[in-house]
Design an enzyme around this catalytic site. Sequence first.
Site, PDB file in Angstrom:
ATOM      1  N   THR A 108       6.356   2.507  13.065  1.00  0.00           N
ATOM      2  CA  THR A 108       4.936   2.822  13.301  1.00  0.00           C
ATOM      3  C   THR A 108       4.744   3.451  14.675  1.00  0.00           C
ATOM      4  OG1 THR A 108       2.787   1.774  13.742  1.00  0.00           O
ATOM      5  CG2 THR A 108       4.707   0.384  13.998  1.00  0.00           C
ATOM      6  N   ASP A 109       3.671   4.249  14.813  1.00  0.00           N
ATOM      7  CA  ASP A 109       3.362   4.817  16.140  1.00  0.00           C
ATOM      8  C   ASP A 109       2.982   3.719  17.140  1.00  0.00           C
ATOM      9  OD1 ASP A 109       0.826   4.165  15.150  1.00  0.00           O
ATOM     10  OD2 ASP A 109      -0.037   6.164  15.426  1.00  0.00           O
ATOM     11  N   GLU A 110       2.610   2.531  16.620  1.00  0.00           N
ATOM     12  CA  GLU A 110       2.171   1.457  17.526  1.00  0.00           C
ATOM     13  C   GLU A 110       3.295   0.950  18.428  1.00  0.00           C
ATOM     14  OE1 GLU A 110      -0.526  -1.468  15.969  1.00  0.00           O
ATOM     15  OE2 GLU A 110      -1.069  -0.195  14.286  1.00  0.00           O
TER      16      GLU A 110
ATOM     17  N   TYR B  90       2.466  -7.789  16.288  1.00  0.00           N
ATOM     18  CA  TYR B  90       2.857  -6.928  15.162  1.00  0.00           C
ATOM     19  C   TYR B  90       3.739  -5.787  15.651  1.00  0.00           C
ATOM     20  CZ  TYR B  90       2.538  -2.832  12.106  1.00  0.00           C
ATOM     21  OH  TYR B  90       2.843  -1.713  11.362  1.00  0.00           O
TER      22      TYR B  90
ATOM     23  N   ASN C 163     -13.080   5.152  16.368  1.00  0.00           N
ATOM     24  CA  ASN C 163     -13.539   4.263  15.293  1.00  0.00           C
ATOM     25  C   ASN C 163     -15.031   4.452  15.029  1.00  0.00           C
ATOM     26  OD1 ASN C 163     -11.015   3.263  14.940  1.00  0.00           O
ATOM     27  ND2 ASN C 163     -11.352   1.343  16.052  1.00  0.00           N
TER      28      ASN C 163
ATOM     29  N   ASP D 190     -14.319  -7.252  21.060  1.00  0.00           N
ATOM     30  CA  ASP D 190     -13.125  -6.423  20.892  1.00  0.00           C
ATOM     31  C   ASP D 190     -11.896  -7.278  20.575  1.00  0.00           C
ATOM     32  OD1 ASP D 190     -11.660  -4.168  20.737  1.00  0.00           O
ATOM     33  OD2 ASP D 190     -11.844  -3.594  22.853  1.00  0.00           O
TER      34      ASP D 190
ATOM     35  N   LYS E 257       7.713  -4.913  15.112  1.00  0.00           N
ATOM     36  CA  LYS E 257       8.132  -3.652  14.485  1.00  0.00           C
ATOM     37  C   LYS E 257       9.105  -2.905  15.402  1.00  0.00           C
ATOM     38  CE  LYS E 257       7.069  -1.678  11.228  1.00  0.00           C
ATOM     39  NZ  LYS E 257       7.689  -1.673   9.878  1.00  0.00           N
TER      40      LYS E 257
ATOM     41  N   PHE F 205       0.823  -1.223   0.000  1.00  0.00           N
ATOM     42  CA  PHE F 205       0.000   0.000   0.000  1.00  0.00           C
ATOM     43  C   PHE F 205       0.857   1.274   0.000  1.00  0.00           C
ATOM     44  CE2 PHE F 205      -2.293   2.755   3.354  1.00  0.00           C
ATOM     45  CZ  PHE F 205      -2.931   3.539   2.410  1.00  0.00           C
TER      46      PHE F 205
ATOM     47  N   LEU G  89      -9.182  -1.363   8.284  1.00  0.00           N
ATOM     48  CA  LEU G  89     -10.494  -0.790   8.613  1.00  0.00           C
ATOM     49  C   LEU G  89     -11.133   0.034   7.487  1.00  0.00           C
ATOM     50  CD1 LEU G  89     -11.504   0.715  12.036  1.00  0.00           C
ATOM     51  CD2 LEU G  89     -12.377   1.660   9.933  1.00  0.00           C
TER      52      LEU G  89
HETATM   53  P1  NAD Z   1       1.381  -3.703   3.207  1.00  0.00           P
HETATM   54  O1  NAD Z   1       1.000  -4.878   4.042  1.00  0.00           O
HETATM   55  O2  NAD Z   1       0.377  -3.093   2.294  1.00  0.00           O
HETATM   56  O3  NAD Z   1       2.653  -4.075   2.298  1.00  0.00           O
HETATM   57  C1  NAD Z   1       3.752  -4.793   2.787  1.00  0.00           C
HETATM   58  C2  NAD Z   1       4.609  -5.186   1.598  1.00  0.00           C
HETATM   59  O4  NAD Z   1       5.760  -5.892   2.084  1.00  0.00           O
HETATM   60  C3  NAD Z   1       3.884  -6.144   0.630  1.00  0.00           C
HETATM   61  O5  NAD Z   1       4.098  -5.724  -0.696  1.00  0.00           O
HETATM   62  C4  NAD Z   1       4.541  -7.491   0.893  1.00  0.00           C
HETATM   63  O6  NAD Z   1       4.550  -8.349  -0.243  1.00  0.00           O
HETATM   64  C5  NAD Z   1       5.952  -7.067   1.295  1.00  0.00           C
HETATM   65  N1  NAD Z   1       6.632  -8.082   2.126  1.00  0.00           N
HETATM   66  C6  NAD Z   1       6.153  -8.697   3.232  1.00  0.00           C
HETATM   67  N2  NAD Z   1       7.053  -9.566   3.712  1.00  0.00           N
HETATM   68  C7  NAD Z   1       8.147  -9.477   2.903  1.00  0.00           C
HETATM   69  C8  NAD Z   1       9.420 -10.111   2.892  1.00  0.00           C
HETATM   70  N3  NAD Z   1       9.740 -11.028   3.814  1.00  0.00           N
HETATM   71  N4  NAD Z   1      10.305  -9.773   1.932  1.00  0.00           N
HETATM   72  C9  NAD Z   1       9.986  -8.860   0.979  1.00  0.00           C
HETATM   73  N5  NAD Z   1       8.789  -8.224   0.938  1.00  0.00           N
HETATM   74  C10 NAD Z   1       7.883  -8.539   1.895  1.00  0.00           C
HETATM   75  O7  NAD Z   1       1.976  -2.634   4.225  1.00  0.00           O
HETATM   76  P2  NAD Z   1       1.795  -1.031   4.264  1.00  0.00           P
HETATM   77  O8  NAD Z   1       0.509  -0.716   4.900  1.00  0.00           O
HETATM   78  O9  NAD Z   1       2.127  -0.479   2.932  1.00  0.00           O
HETATM   79  O10 NAD Z   1       2.935  -0.656   5.309  1.00  0.00           O
HETATM   80  C11 NAD Z   1       4.271  -0.367   4.881  1.00  0.00           C
HETATM   81  C12 NAD Z   1       5.125  -0.083   6.090  1.00  0.00           C
HETATM   82  O11 NAD Z   1       4.577   1.003   6.838  1.00  0.00           O
HETATM   83  C13 NAD Z   1       5.219  -1.258   7.059  1.00  0.00           C
HETATM   84  O12 NAD Z   1       6.534  -1.355   7.539  1.00  0.00           O
HETATM   85  C14 NAD Z   1       4.269  -0.890   8.184  1.00  0.00           C
HETATM   86  O13 NAD Z   1       4.656  -1.464   9.414  1.00  0.00           O
HETATM   87  C15 NAD Z   1       4.409   0.631   8.190  1.00  0.00           C
HETATM   88  N6  NAD Z   1       3.211   1.316   8.708  1.00  0.00           N
HETATM   89  C16 NAD Z   1       2.019   1.199   8.071  1.00  0.00           C
HETATM   90  C17 NAD Z   1       0.900   1.898   8.566  1.00  0.00           C
HETATM   91  C18 NAD Z   1      -0.437   1.823   7.874  1.00  0.00           C
HETATM   92  O14 NAD Z   1      -1.369   2.490   8.327  1.00  0.00           O
HETATM   93  N7  NAD Z   1      -0.600   1.097   6.784  1.00  0.00           N
HETATM   94  C19 NAD Z   1       1.012   2.665   9.709  1.00  0.00           C
HETATM   95  C20 NAD Z   1       2.250   2.749  10.349  1.00  0.00           C
HETATM   96  C21 NAD Z   1       3.343   2.087   9.820  1.00  0.00           C
END
Ligand code: NAD
Length: 327
Positions: free
Chosen positions: A127-129, A151, A250, A273, A155, A13, A191
């Site tokens: 992440t903020d988490e 998770y 939420n 929950d 992280k 994403f 969500l």
């Molecule tokens: P996502 O789940 O949409 O995408 C993760 C990507 O990583 C996928 O393309 C997957 O194929 C790839 N991947 C997973 N395991 C892998 C591996 N072992 N080797 C190579 N590629 C691998 O995630 P996202 O929502 O785009 O999040 C990206 C980053 O941002 C993450 O590190 C996440 O922790 C962080 N983050 C996301 C959010 C959010 O709201 N989405 C919030 C805070 C932090």
Amino acid sequence: MTTKILVTGGAGFIGSHYVRTLLGDEGPGDVAITVLDRLTYAGNPANLDEVRGRPGFAFVRGDICDASLAADLMAEHDQVVHFAAETHVDRSIDGGARFVRTNAVGTHTLVDAAHRARIQTFVHISTDEVYGSIDSGSWPETHPLAPNSPYSAAKAAGDLIALSYHRTHGLDVRVTRCSNNYGHHHFPEKLIPLFITNLLDGRQVPLYGDGSHVRDWLHIDDHVRGIELVRTKGRAGEVYNIGGGAELSNKELTGLLLDACGATWDSVRQVTDRKGHDRRYSVDCTKIRTALGYAPEVDFATGLAETVRWYRDNRTWWQPLRERAAR
Ligand code: NAD
């Protein structure tokens, strides 16, 4: 001079939005990007269709835990922006092993290879988490980490391992800790896209507990802007919070999504929950604002309306993914 950036998780994403933005018409123009992605259920090659064939773009299907692949790729790149992770909290509650492997061990594999290859800059997307849960106020970057889910704990491990390579080896590591992202191309298990796609299909949406859990929402355009400020102007060894300034429970968010999709509260099913569900996340963004001039630009109502419109117009993108999400 062209900077060669290795982007891990670039088919997901946020990573794919980062790549599309940097290689798009409004991008900086001085970067070449190789995406390294394992293409798990969350990785989608279609997210990169827009940039496939553009000069400077390359794709490698592979695992960030593969040390020999990491070493080969590092040798050909100047910088790394590391998004790859297992990201869905509910899946980590069902089983955390994959999370520890990718988010902790995979991050170690990458920073170690980056250090050995003398990579210029390594941006780790955290992440903020990792901070845990906060009832009032906001976390500055100096707040101790107290993650609660498998998770966020995995992280946090990756985040600290990356920073240890700065302190121990002097690798230029920069960490970002962002709030909940929203926008187009978001896998329909999270969500906002889950609720939108369910409502567009006339289905019910599952609201956890009493719906009082609070999150700050960050539009992907603002997040990419923040990451670019950190990559180009940030400092080695520093952590930067990135928030969207749109804090909602939420339940409030559900009300907005029902309105946007023309549905009523009859479409909402209250479910038990989530185990260990964090009540509230809130990052203090003073540092990135004052040091790097970051400010979120996308108004939440506008960003949400655009997101709903995108899902309405792009059913062919998300419909097949719902089956994958069920696996
Ligand atoms: P996502 O789940 O949409 O995408 C993760 C990507 O990583 C996928 O393309 C997957 O194929 C790839 N991947 C997973 N395991 C892998 C591996 N072992 N080797 C190579 N590629 C691998 O995630 P996202 O929502 O785009 O999040 C990206 C980053 O941002 C993450 O590190 C996440 O922790 C962080 N983050 C996301 C959010 C959010 O709201 N989405 C919030 C805070 C932090």
